[in-house]
Motif scaffolding. Structure first.
Motif, PDB file in Angstrom:
ATOM      1  N   LYS A 375      32.727  41.328  42.564  1.00 11.49           N
ATOM      2  CA  LYS A 375      33.392  42.192  41.356  1.00 11.49           C
ATOM      3  C   LYS A 375      34.026  43.533  42.031  1.00 11.49           C
ATOM      4  O   LYS A 375      32.960  44.261  42.642  1.00 11.49           O
ATOM      5  N   SER A 376      35.145  43.680  42.096  1.00 12.56           N
ATOM      6  CA  SER A 376      35.746  44.955  42.530  1.00 12.56           C
ATOM      7  C   SER A 376      35.921  45.716  40.998  1.00 12.56           C
ATOM      8  O   SER A 376      35.888  45.148  39.858  1.00 12.56           O
ATOM      9  N   ASP A 377      36.587  46.899  41.413  1.00 12.85           N
ATOM     10  CA  ASP A 377      36.804  47.745  40.231  1.00 12.85           C
ATOM     11  C   ASP A 377      37.880  46.911  39.459  1.00 12.85           C
ATOM     12  O   ASP A 377      38.159  47.334  38.120  1.00 12.85           O
ATOM     13  N   TYR A 378      38.478  46.075  39.844  1.00 10.19           N
ATOM     14  CA  TYR A 378      39.944  45.212  39.119  1.00 10.19           C
ATOM     15  C   TYR A 378      39.884  43.943  39.261  1.00 10.19           C
ATOM     16  O   TYR A 378      40.714  43.260  38.555  1.00 10.19           O
ATOM     17  N   HIS A 401      27.159  41.505  42.633  1.00  5.96           N
ATOM     18  CA  HIS A 401      27.676  42.077  43.916  1.00  5.96           C
ATOM     19  C   HIS A 401      28.976  42.848  43.791  1.00  5.96           C
ATOM     20  O   HIS A 401      30.213  42.188  43.343  1.00  5.96           O
ATOM     21  N   HIS A 402      29.156  44.058  43.948  1.00  9.11           N
ATOM     22  CA  HIS A 402      30.331  44.936  43.866  1.00  9.11           C
ATOM     23  C   HIS A 402      30.889  45.026  45.331  1.00  9.11           C
ATOM     24  O   HIS A 402      30.315  45.152  46.413  1.00  9.11           O
ATOM     25  N   ILE A 403      32.241  44.845  45.228  1.00  3.40           N
ATOM     26  CA  ILE A 403      33.051  45.211  46.514  1.00  3.40           C
ATOM     27  C   ILE A 403      33.945  46.474  46.357  1.00  3.40           C
ATOM     28  O   ILE A 403      34.551  46.791  45.366  1.00  3.40           O
ATOM     29  N   ASN A 404      34.220  47.263  47.393  1.00  4.63           N
ATOM     30  CA  ASN A 404      35.206  48.382  47.479  1.00  4.63           C
ATOM     31  C   ASN A 404      36.657  47.888  47.488  1.00  4.63           C
ATOM     32  O   ASN A 404      37.368  48.624  47.809  1.00  4.63           O
ATOM     33  N   VAL A 405      37.092  46.717  47.633  1.00  3.90           N
ATOM     34  CA  VAL A 405      38.249  46.158  47.982  1.00  3.90           C
ATOM     35  C   VAL A 405      38.763  44.960  47.162  1.00  3.90           C
ATOM     36  O   VAL A 405      37.823  44.588  46.147  1.00  3.90           O
ATOM     37  N   ASN A 406      39.982  44.729  46.909  1.00  2.00           N
ATOM     38  CA  ASN A 406      40.440  43.417  46.274  1.00  2.00           C
ATOM     39  C   ASN A 406      40.867  42.295  47.082  1.00  2.00           C
ATOM     40  O   ASN A 406      41.015  42.623  48.281  1.00  2.00           O
ATOM     41  N   TYR A 407      40.915  40.892  46.387  1.00  2.00           N
ATOM     42  CA  TYR A 407      41.141  39.749  47.266  1.00  2.00           C
ATOM     43  C   TYR A 407      42.755  40.025  47.283  1.00  2.00           C
ATOM     44  O   TYR A 407      43.180  39.874  46.190  1.00  2.00           O
ATOM     45  N   ASN A 408      43.204  39.943  48.316  1.00  2.00           N
ATOM     46  CA  ASN A 408      44.741  40.132  48.422  1.00  2.00           C
ATOM     47  C   ASN A 408      44.983  39.176  49.420  1.00  2.00           C
ATOM     48  O   ASN A 408      45.395  39.563  50.802  1.00  2.00           O
ATOM     49  N   PRO A 409      45.698  37.967  49.308  1.00  2.00           N
ATOM     50  CA  PRO A 409      46.352  36.794  50.071  1.00  2.00           C
ATOM     51  C   PRO A 409      47.627  37.680  51.041  1.00  2.00           C
ATOM     52  O   PRO A 409      47.802  36.942  52.078  1.00  2.00           O
ATOM     53  N   SER A 410      48.243  38.391  50.426  1.00  2.00           N
ATOM     54  CA  SER A 410      49.378  39.097  51.047  1.00  2.00           C
ATOM     55  C   SER A 410      49.101  39.707  52.490  1.00  2.00           C
ATOM     56  O   SER A 410      49.700  40.399  53.004  1.00  2.00           O
ATOM     57  N   ILE A 411      47.494  40.134  52.459  1.00  2.00           N
ATOM     58  CA  ILE A 411      47.089  41.155  53.610  1.00  2.00           C
ATOM     59  C   ILE A 411      47.431  40.404  54.936  1.00  2.00           C
ATOM     60  O   ILE A 411      47.493  40.909  55.927  1.00  2.00           O
ATOM     61  N   GLY A 476      31.288  49.045  54.778  1.00  3.93           N
ATOM     62  CA  GLY A 476      32.918  49.263  54.041  1.00  3.93           C
ATOM     63  C   GLY A 476      33.112  48.663  52.965  1.00  3.93           C
ATOM     64  O   GLY A 476      33.653  49.272  51.897  1.00  3.93           O
ATOM     65  N   ILE A 477      33.027  47.446  52.965  1.00  2.00           N
ATOM     66  CA  ILE A 477      33.434  46.451  51.757  1.00  2.00           C
ATOM     67  C   ILE A 477      32.194  46.376  50.837  1.00  2.00           C
ATOM     68  O   ILE A 477      32.542  46.540  49.789  1.00  2.00           O
ATOM     69  N   PHE A 478      30.834  46.255  51.121  1.00  2.00           N
ATOM     70  CA  PHE A 478      29.902  45.717  50.233  1.00  2.00           C
ATOM     71  C   PHE A 478      29.038  46.966  49.982  1.00  2.00           C
ATOM     72  O   PHE A 478      28.129  46.855  48.885  1.00  2.00           O
TER      73      PHE A 478
END
Length: 800
Positions: A375-378, A401-411, A476-478
């Motif tokens: 789960k991220s903030d969004y 589990h919280h993460i500091n990034v979003n899942y973004n396929p365009s990356i 930095g992610i987790f």
């Protein structure tokens, strides 16, 4: 910066021991939290009325008063009806404040003069003095001295052990039950206890112990402030019903974990009734009848907590939704919620009330489960069993589990994605596919995949290769920015402690947010980098989903699940003692130092390492890669997954598992293959090894473990009319027997003739290099199937 001011009141019986313990305690925690400071003050006397209600005294002018009735705060409230804690400085009545200070000082003087003046320090108070205190009775009552329940009494700590060999109880089920109930626990009592025969006809051995020393030595998981009913005696001609009534009365006087005590009482009494041909059901009904009122009162709190929308009960453990909207079992979050529901009296006995409530929540009707994902903030990022990645609202799912990034396929279109792949190619140039797949196991901790893969990982390489850089990216992610304990890195870098010390096991629980166990600065208990057999057993169990228990010191024991993804980053190859653990080890080689020119973007332009690590897009790219790799693994069939971490792809070798001294021993004595050892008696070889290497700190057990790592076996053999224990054998009996005959027929050498002085021949027989004899002859005959490994030459260049 947030500051914490907390402390302990400790009873000191030996200044020397205390000072050493204090320094050890200080060094341990300052090594983990460099800004943490410590101070201590010695007090002669203590009157303890409660955890937040006490008085410490050295003399009439040197004291610390936290009494609820005799402090300046208490007298000020008595005089004005107002609380000092709620008043601003300008609102305080100075006259009333001075009056309150004077009253506190007088009260402390009265206490000191009547209790402690002109007498030597007495750790447990003086009951004789109390008889002559009529004029100061009011102050003494307010201080909690006259009330006997507040007098500090000496606590004794006991371990109970059933002596099954000397017991009359021959029912194995009953014996094993008693042993398991008492194992891993010590019990407190103000009474001096002795060995006894309990009501189940078992001899219970009672041993008084130092709680800290015993806990550290024996891995005690729980200290109980009661004596369990299963160790109590039953008097001759005493009925079981009267015995139960006595036990219930004892439980009701206890403030600690009554539900557990009642359950144990019911079980013990039913076993007794069954053994004596009485009705177990009637005994159970009696126990229930006697405890009903108290039980229902406690059950209400269990229901209140379970019905709170912020809570889940997972694996019989309370989890609470935190500020990040994820569920956690971290004590700070759980305790905060419980204190919201507890009344004042419950807060004053918080530990026991908490344990009672948590015991109630173990009821099956409260049990729930978590979903797989992050789960991220969004976003809620979910991964189903078919490997499909789904994105949903962050408020809909039960995740931990919280993460500091979003899942973004365009990356993938961002240069950060190319930089990341360049970094991973540098880190493991020959095993990049396996490194990425290892990262893909992070989201699969709650699935059956880890048990199927049955592997833990070693990132072995030169210092500065980039192993710690990868750990920093994962953190930095987790890890949250304000987080103290990492969700990635183990709570201790000592591998052996992380898996065998209950405190660290508890801290590494996945229900407290741990996603993987990364050992970024590998340590063991010795200079030889040994992962012990006990640790290996736990690692095998963790990977195989075996249950574990853990507890913070002196707190309630509970089930623990450790992450199944274990990564040891190291410059020196760990020595894995247990063969079964060594076979589960997959080594990824990291051969080159990471430099500014090592990382390139898609245009082959070099990237500064600092810029690379601090770039949030790199972390976003890494999380996308992790999810994609996890999806691929889920979509593979079992054969493809088996091939992924096949041991032939590992950088590990047989020699890489051996100690340096043992490896040097092989080279020095021209031992060229496992075949050379076949036919020797292990103890005789060990004596030669010890003499040559002067390795007196190496145990015979660890020596034989290393032989077994080479594929050899230790068996009892009958040969030449004599029986030899622990002869080193090949896989097949035929090869072993043939080798022993060759040595006998050509050199008159038997299994115990290893570098042996023959007084008759005036020479040494069975020199190590002669045991290579017959290699070519027997290789031609037996170099097939399971004996092939015996003839495989050692390549000493393999040792990293």
């Amino acid at each position: 910066m947030n500051c914490v001011n907390d402390g302990y009141i400790l009873q000191i019986k030996d200044d020397g021991d205390f000072n050493k313990q204090y320094q050890d305690f200080k060094q341990q925690w300052q090594s983990e939290f460099p800004l943490l400071t410590f101070s201590k003050k010695h007090w002669k006397y203590a009157i303890i009325n409660g955890t937040q209600d006490y008085i410490l005294i050295n003399n009439s002018n040197d004291y610390k008063c936290r009494s609820s009735q005799l402090s300046t705060k208490a007298f000020y409230h008595q005089a004005t009806g107002k609380s000092l804690d709620k008043l601003k400085q300008s609102e305080i009545d100075n006259d009333a404040f001075k009056y309150a200070q004077e009253k506190e000082k007088v009260a402390m003087m009265v206490l000191y003069n009547n209790l402690f003046n002109n007498q030597e320090p007495d750790l447990y108070g003086s009951n004789e003095k109390l008889e002559d205190l009529n004029e100061t009775k009011e102050i003494l009552i307010k201080a909690g001295v006259v009330n006997a329940s507040f007098l500090p009494e000496k606590q004794h700590y006991y371990s109970f052990t059933p002596d099954l060999e000397n017991s009359d109880q021959d029912n194995d089920y009953i014996n094993q039950l008693t042993k398991r109930v008492l194992d891993g626990q010590i019990f407190m009592s103000t009474e001096l206890l002795r060995n006894r025969i309990n009501l189940l006809k078992q001899l219970i051995k009672v041993k008084e112990v130092n709680p800290d020393d015993y806990a550290n030595t024996n891995h005690v998981v729980m200290v109980n402030n009661f004596v369990p009913s299963i160790v109590d005696e039953i008097e001759k001609n005493q009925s079981i019903k009267n015995w139960v009534k006595y036990e219930v009365e004892k439980i009701e006087k206890s403030d600690e974990d009554k539900l557990y005590q009642y359950n144990l009482l019911a079980l013990t009494a039913q076993i007794y009734a069954n053994e004596h041909e009485e009705n177990p059901n009637s005994i159970l009904e009696l126990v229930n009848k006697l405890r009903t009122t108290n039980y229902l009162k406690k059950l209400d709190m269990g229901e209140i907590i379970a019905n709170d929308p912020r809570t889940l009960i997972v694996d019989k453990q309370l989890m609470v939704k935190d500020k990040r909207n994820i569920y956690t079992a971290k004590p700070s979050v759980v305790n905060h919620l419980l204190k919201e529901h507890f009344n004042l009296q419950q807060k004053q006995h918080f530990v026991s009330e908490k344990n009672n409530t948590l015991s109630l929540l173990e009821d099956d009707k409260y049990q729930d489960s978590l979903e797989q994902g992050f789960k991220s903030d969004y976003q809620s990022i979910l991964l189903d069993e078919k490997g499909n990645i789904k994105i949903d609202s962050p408020f809909k799912h039960k995740l931990s589990h919280h993460i500091n990034v979003n899942y973004n396929p365009s990356i993938v279109n961002n240069t950060a994605y190319d930089q990341l792949n360049s970094f991973l190619n540098h880190l493991a140039p020959n095993q990049t596919k396996q490194l990425k797949a290892m990262l893909g196991l992070i989201p699969l901790q709650g699935t059956g995949i880890m048990k199927e893969i049955n592997t833990f990982f070693i990132l072995k390489g030169v210092s500065g290769a980039g192993k710690s850089t990868l750990a920093r990216l994962l953190k930095g992610i987790f890890d949250d920015n304000d987080q103290v304990d990492s969700n990635i890195v183990s709570s201790t870098q000592n591998v052996n402690k992380a898996f065998t010390d209950e405190r660290y096991v508890d801290l590494n629980d996945i229900k407290k947010g741990k996603i993987m166990l990364w050992f970024d600065d590998f340590q063991s208990d010795s200079k030889s980098s040994i992962i012990t057999a006990a640790t290996g057993t736990v690692i095998n169990g963790v990977i195989g989903d075996a249950p574990l228990t853990g507890a913070a010191k002196y707190e309630k024991q509970h089930p623990v699940k450790l992450p199944k993804l274990i990564v040891i980053a190291t410059n020196v190859m760990p020595q894995v003692i247990q063969v079964g653990t060594a076979t589960r080890m997959f080594v990824i080689d990291c051969p080159s130092v990471l430099k500014d020119k090592s990382i390139k973007d898609k245009n082959k332009k070099t990237v500064d390492i600092t810029d690379f690590v601090s770039n949030p897009k790199v972390k976003e790219a890494l999380f996308y890669l992790i999810m994609q790799e996890a999806s691929k693994i889920l979509k593979m069939d079992s054969k493809q997954r088996d091939a992924l971490f096949d041991r032939s792809r590992s950088a590990a070798t047989n020699l890489s598992r051996l100690s340096d001294s043992f490896l040097a021993f092989l080279e020095k004595n021209e031992i060229t293959s496992p075949y050379d050892f076949v036919g020797m008696q292990a103890i005789k070889l060990f004596e030669v090894y010890n003499k040559q290497c002067k390795s007196y700190n190496v145990s015979y057990r660890s020596f034989t473990d290393q032989l077994e790592m080479l594929g050899l076996h230790l068996k009892r053999k009958n040969f030449g009319g004599k029986t030899y224990q622990k002869v080193i054998c090949a896989n097949s009996t035929q090869l072993t027997s043939a080798k022993m005959r060759i040595m006998r027929d050509n050199f008159d050498v038997y299994p115990d003739c290893v570098e042996k002085w023959d007084g008759f021949k005036r020479m040494t027989i069975g020199e190590l290099k002669t045991w290579h004899y017959g290699f070519n002859e027997l290789k031609e005959k037996y170099d097939k199937n399971k004996d092939t490994i015996m003839f495989k030459p050692f390549d000493f260049s393999e040792r990293g």
